[in-house]
Design a protein around this motif. Structure first.
Motif, PDB file in Angstrom:
ATOM      1  N   UNK A  88       0.880  -1.184   0.000  1.00 15.02           N
ATOM      2  CA  UNK A  88       0.000   0.000   0.000  1.00 15.02           C
ATOM      3  C   UNK A  88       0.909   1.222   0.000  1.00 15.02           C
ATOM      4  N   UNK A  89       1.096   1.795  -1.171  1.00 14.24           N
ATOM      5  CA  UNK A  89       1.979   2.956  -1.291  1.00 14.24           C
ATOM      6  C   UNK A  89       1.170   4.244  -1.189  1.00 14.24           C
ATOM      7  N   UNK A  90       1.775   5.259  -0.568  1.00 10.34           N
ATOM      8  CA  UNK A  90       1.087   6.532  -0.376  1.00 10.34           C
ATOM      9  C   UNK A  90       1.313   7.445  -1.574  1.00 10.34           C
ATOM     10  N   UNK A  95      -3.391   7.092  -1.621  1.00  4.87           N
ATOM     11  CA  UNK A  95      -3.997   8.230  -0.927  1.00  4.87           C
ATOM     12  C   UNK A  95      -5.502   8.279  -1.145  1.00  4.87           C
ATOM     13  N   UNK A  96      -5.949   7.945  -2.351  1.00  5.80           N
ATOM     14  CA  UNK A  96      -7.386   7.928  -2.620  1.00  5.80           C
ATOM     15  C   UNK A  96      -8.083   6.840  -1.800  1.00  5.80           C
ATOM     16  N   UNK A  97      -7.462   5.671  -1.731  1.00  5.96           N
ATOM     17  CA  UNK A  97      -8.042   4.580  -0.945  1.00  5.96           C
ATOM     18  C   UNK A  97      -8.072   4.951   0.537  1.00  5.96           C
ATOM     19  N   UNK A  98      -7.000   5.582   1.023  1.00  3.87           N
ATOM     20  CA  UNK A  98      -6.976   6.018   2.421  1.00  3.87           C
ATOM     21  C   UNK A  98      -8.059   7.059   2.681  1.00  3.87           C
ATOM     22  N   UNK A  99      -8.248   7.991   1.754  1.00  2.00           N
ATOM     23  CA  UNK A  99      -9.294   9.002   1.918  1.00  2.00           C
ATOM     24  C   UNK A  99     -10.671   8.348   1.995  1.00  2.00           C
ATOM     25  N   UNK A 100     -10.908   7.338   1.142  1.00  3.51           N
ATOM     26  CA  UNK A 100     -12.193   6.641   1.165  1.00  3.51           C
ATOM     27  C   UNK A 100     -12.373   5.865   2.465  1.00  3.51           C
ATOM     28  N   UNK A 101     -11.287   5.280   2.975  1.00  2.63           N
ATOM     29  CA  UNK A 101     -11.347   4.551   4.244  1.00  2.63           C
ATOM     30  C   UNK A 101     -11.667   5.505   5.392  1.00  2.63           C
ATOM     31  N   UNK A 102     -11.001   6.659   5.414  1.00  3.86           N
ATOM     32  CA  UNK A 102     -11.271   7.641   6.472  1.00  3.86           C
ATOM     33  C   UNK A 102     -12.704   8.156   6.399  1.00  3.86           C
ATOM     34  N   UNK A 255      -1.049  14.635  -3.562  1.00  7.46           N
ATOM     35  CA  UNK A 255      -1.668  14.197  -4.833  1.00  7.46           C
ATOM     36  C   UNK A 255      -2.466  12.924  -4.610  1.00  7.46           C
ATOM     37  N   UNK A 256      -3.648  12.840  -5.203  1.00  2.00           N
ATOM     38  CA  UNK A 256      -4.423  11.615  -5.081  1.00  2.00           C
ATOM     39  C   UNK A 256      -5.398  11.496  -6.243  1.00  2.00           C
ATOM     40  N   UNK A 257      -5.712  10.284  -6.557  1.00  3.83           N
ATOM     41  CA  UNK A 257      -6.697   9.998  -7.585  1.00  3.83           C
ATOM     42  C   UNK A 257      -8.052  10.493  -7.095  1.00  3.83           C
ATOM     43  N   UNK A 258      -8.828  11.165  -7.934  1.00  2.35           N
ATOM     44  CA  UNK A 258     -10.109  11.725  -7.468  1.00  2.35           C
ATOM     45  C   UNK A 258     -11.121  10.640  -7.129  1.00  2.35           C
ATOM     46  N   UNK A 259     -11.823  10.817  -6.031  1.00  5.82           N
ATOM     47  CA  UNK A 259     -12.860   9.868  -5.657  1.00  5.82           C
ATOM     48  C   UNK A 259     -14.037  10.001  -6.615  1.00  5.82           C
TER      49      UNK A 259
END
Length: 294
Positions: A88-90, A95-102, A255-259
């Motif tokens: 799981x790289x940041x 980062x997008x997956x982490x944002x969705x998890x949060x 930077x993150x992939x858009x949800x």
């Protein structure tokens, strides 16, 4: 004056022995088992009601499509998320997956994340910060005893435990609400979804629903409750300068992939209507070989 040459291998061995004696990992042999939650009521997943009695799989061949459905699955969670992965790289994807998890944890969803330790050098402070959320728990599979320094330092410090550390967890599993899952070969990193400029991997996953889902929760629990899956809080004390608030701020600026928009009932029904009915069997390796010397 005389100069005496010392074998550099001897120096390396001394360093290894010194570092290897500084820390140890204790397997959690007497820890009570922590089981997955019961599947969510169909009222929370109305798109599945007409097809719940048969397995349906949707191939996720193209990277961005796979990422979008992964994120939409996380965004659709109502009570539980179980996520197991090797890497799981940041970067943008992680980062997008982490944002969705949060976001899911903020809705009251209970989140369990099981990570292999192979690529977690320097990651402990961030994991501690995120795990401050009362709905998020991290466990590290078969962790290195020495958590300081980079990958080389950790491997040198634990070279005396090669028989244990040589066993890694390559499983990739995402289970949401005990109703829908994703299994396959992709890690949580840009290069597995076609988003890296330098290199990318071709991989395959499947989006699943149906009776086979009942096998995913025990498969996750098998590794989550293994004696060598250690809570992040039991490994290190974290960084006093990092907390959940600071990690949210850092994530917002990174930077993150858009949800994508949250998938509607009609979209979930449509994706599974385009899937394949199949007889499926889940095969999972037994983690008990870890530490056995085999």
């Amino acid at each position: 004056m005389r100069t005496r040459l010392v074998n550099p291998v001897f120096h390396v061995l001394l360093i290894v022995l010194a570092l290897g004696g500084c820390a140890a990992i204790t397997p959690q042999e007497d820890r009570p088992a922590d089981k997955s939650m019961a599947p969510a009521a169909f009222e929370r997943w109305p798109a599945l009601s007409p097809i719940a009695d048969r397995n349906v799989l949707v191939p996720l061949n193209e990277g961005k499509t796979a990422l979008n459905w992964r994120l939409q699955l996380l965004q659709s969670a109502t009570q539980s998320i179980d996520l197991q992965t090797f890497i799981w790289r940041t970067y943008a994807t992680g980062n997008a997956i982490l944002a969705a998890v949060l976001d899911a944890a903020g809705r009251g969803v209970k989140v369990r994340v099981l990570l292999d330790d192979s690529f977690l050098a320097h990651a402990d402070p961030v994991l501690h910060a995120v795990a401050q959320h009362p709905n998020i728990r991290y466990r590290i599979y078969n962790p290195a005893a020495n958590r300081a320094g980079g990958t080389v330092t950790r491997q040198l410090a634990n070279i005396t435990e090669f028989n244990r550390l040589n066993h890694r967890m390559h499983n990739k599993l995402l289970l949401v609400d005990g109703r829908v899952g994703i299994v396959g070969g992709r890690n949580q990193a840009d290069e597995y979804f076609g988003l890296r400029q330098q290199q990318n991997f071709r991989d395959m996953e499947v989006l699943l629903q149906g009776p086979v889902i009942n096998d995913l929760a025990p498969a996750f629990d098998l590794y989550w409750n293994d004696e060598w899956s250690i809570d992040i809080d039991a490994l290190t004390e974290g960084d006093p300068g990092l907390n959940l608030i600071s990690e949210r701020q850092a994530l917002a600026a990174a930077p993150r992939y858009p949800l994508p928009p949250v998938a509607s009932v009609a979209q979930w029904r449509q994706v599974f209507e385009g899937g394949f009915a199949a007889e499926l069997e889940l095969i999972v390796d037994d983690p008990q070989q870890v530490g056995s010397g085999e």
